[in-house]
Design an enzyme around this catalytic site. Structure first.
Site, PDB file in Angstrom:
ATOM      1  N   SER A 221      80.774  48.536  -5.271  1.00 47.40           N
ATOM      2  CA  SER A 221      80.661  48.807  -3.837  1.00 47.40           C
ATOM      3  C   SER A 221      82.037  48.872  -3.205  1.00 47.40           C
ATOM      4  O   SER A 221      82.984  48.219  -3.668  1.00 47.40           O
ATOM      5  CB  SER A 221      79.846  47.713  -3.143  1.00 47.40           C
ATOM      6  N   TYR A 234      77.724  39.097  -0.947  1.00 44.35           N
ATOM      7  CA  TYR A 234      77.552  40.413  -1.561  1.00 44.35           C
ATOM      8  C   TYR A 234      78.900  40.996  -1.979  1.00 44.35           C
ATOM      9  O   TYR A 234      79.056  41.495  -3.101  1.00 44.35           O
ATOM     10  CB  TYR A 234      76.842  41.338  -0.569  1.00 44.35           C
TER      11      TYR A 234
END
Length: 328
Positions: A221, A234
């Site tokens: 990500s 995250y």
């Protein structure tokens, strides 16, 4: 003599500066109040742009319930047998990026096994599209946090297809937090176990079955590259995934097995409406240079590229950013 040369050079520099200043003023005046801030489209068609539907989904997020359905079919993408005869295992393959990857892998000639949590409706829809591409699709529901399940899932894939050539680690959990104090150890563990342990368990389970030419592709990500102040846990897991990718690539290189990662920016999938508020989701992707989120079909060709030895046999250990922003 030298003094005259220096003076001449200085005059030339000032002349160029004045000319550029004049051009800048004219350009700024022409653009004043007229500069386009519209979302950027770079393909043949137009992708959806903000404001997006103000919708909030219950976790884990069902694609079939989204008011604006993600685009995953990549109609401009023509298969050419890049993955012919291969078998791919995709975690989180029921929806979002995973679904788009499954469809393109099938279009390139691969049979696909999809591992997903419990989104049965989405998974069966993905299977229908994979089979429409002329390939087989095996659905395996379960939790990648469980090492035993991952081992059993791989055994099912081997029993069905007899070999595995590509693993796409893609399953993820994401929930925002305004403060570090909002993160309990239980919640941190859930994010870590799903996003990092799940990748570890699956890689370990498939490794005995991978041969030279096989590959592992991890979904990272942009938050793992830059961090995200409201996605503390995250972002941490995605940074770990990037490091895991590079380390495992070095570990497996002599076996002829490549390991790479893709770091998406904002992508229109169930993951985000299941995290953000309806108000925030309307603006999703606006902070990229393209001022819109990606659609899954804009990510999936990169997964084909990294899976195919015909395309990327000399590439291992990279984190490929697909972020919608320049230089990221």
């Amino acid at each position: 003599m030298n003094e005259n040369k220096d003076q001449s050079a200085g005059n030339l520099q000032r002349s160029i500066q004045q000319e550029q200043d004049h051009n800048d003023k004219q350009r700024d005046a022409a653009k004043s109040g007229k500069e386009s801030k519209q979302p950027v489209q770079t393909g043949h068609g137009s992708q959806p742009v903000p404001p997006l539907p103000a919708q909030h989904l219950d976790k884990p997020g069902i694609e079939g319930q989204m008011q604006l359905k993600p685009r995953f079919l990549a109609p401009d993408y023509c298969g050419s047998g890049k993955l012919a005869g291969m078998v791919a295992v995709i975690t989180g393959g029921d929806s979002g990026i995973g679904r788009a990857v499954a469809v393109l892998y099938a279009r390139e000639g691969a049979d696909v096994a999809i591992i997903y949590l419990n989104e049965h409706e989405d998974a069966h829809e993905t299977k229908r599209y994979v089979e429409a591409e002329g390939q087989n699709c095996l659905l395996i529901p379960g939790d990648v946090r469980d090492q035993g399940f991952c081992q059993q899932a791989v055994s099912q894939v081997m029993a069905k297809f007899t070999h595995i050539d590509v693993l796409v680690n893609n399953a993820a959990f994401q929930e925002h937090a305004e403060s570090l104090l909002d993160l309990s150890e239980e919640r941190f563990d859930l994010t870590m176990k799903t996003n990092v342990y799940g990748y570890f368990h699956m890689a370990k389970a498939v490794l005995p079955h991978l041969q030279r030419g096989a590959s592992i592709i991890n979904t990272g990500s942009v938050t793992g590259l830059q961090g995200s102040k409201h996605l503390l846990d995250y972002s941490t897991t995605k940074g770990a995934i990037h490091a895991f990718t590079m380390a495992l690539a070095g570990n497996l290189l002599d076996k002829g097995i490549r390991v790479n990662a893709i770091a998406p920016g904002p992508v229109w999938t169930p993951l985000n409406p299941a995290d953000k508020s309806p108000e925030d989701i309307q603006k999703f992707g606006q902070d990229t240079d393209m001022r819109r989120p990606a659609q899954p079909e804009e990510l999936s060709p990169a997964y084909v590229f990294l899976a195919s030895p015909a395309c990327s046999s000399y590439i291992s250990g990279i984190v490929l950013p697909v972020t919608g922003s320049v230089g990221e």
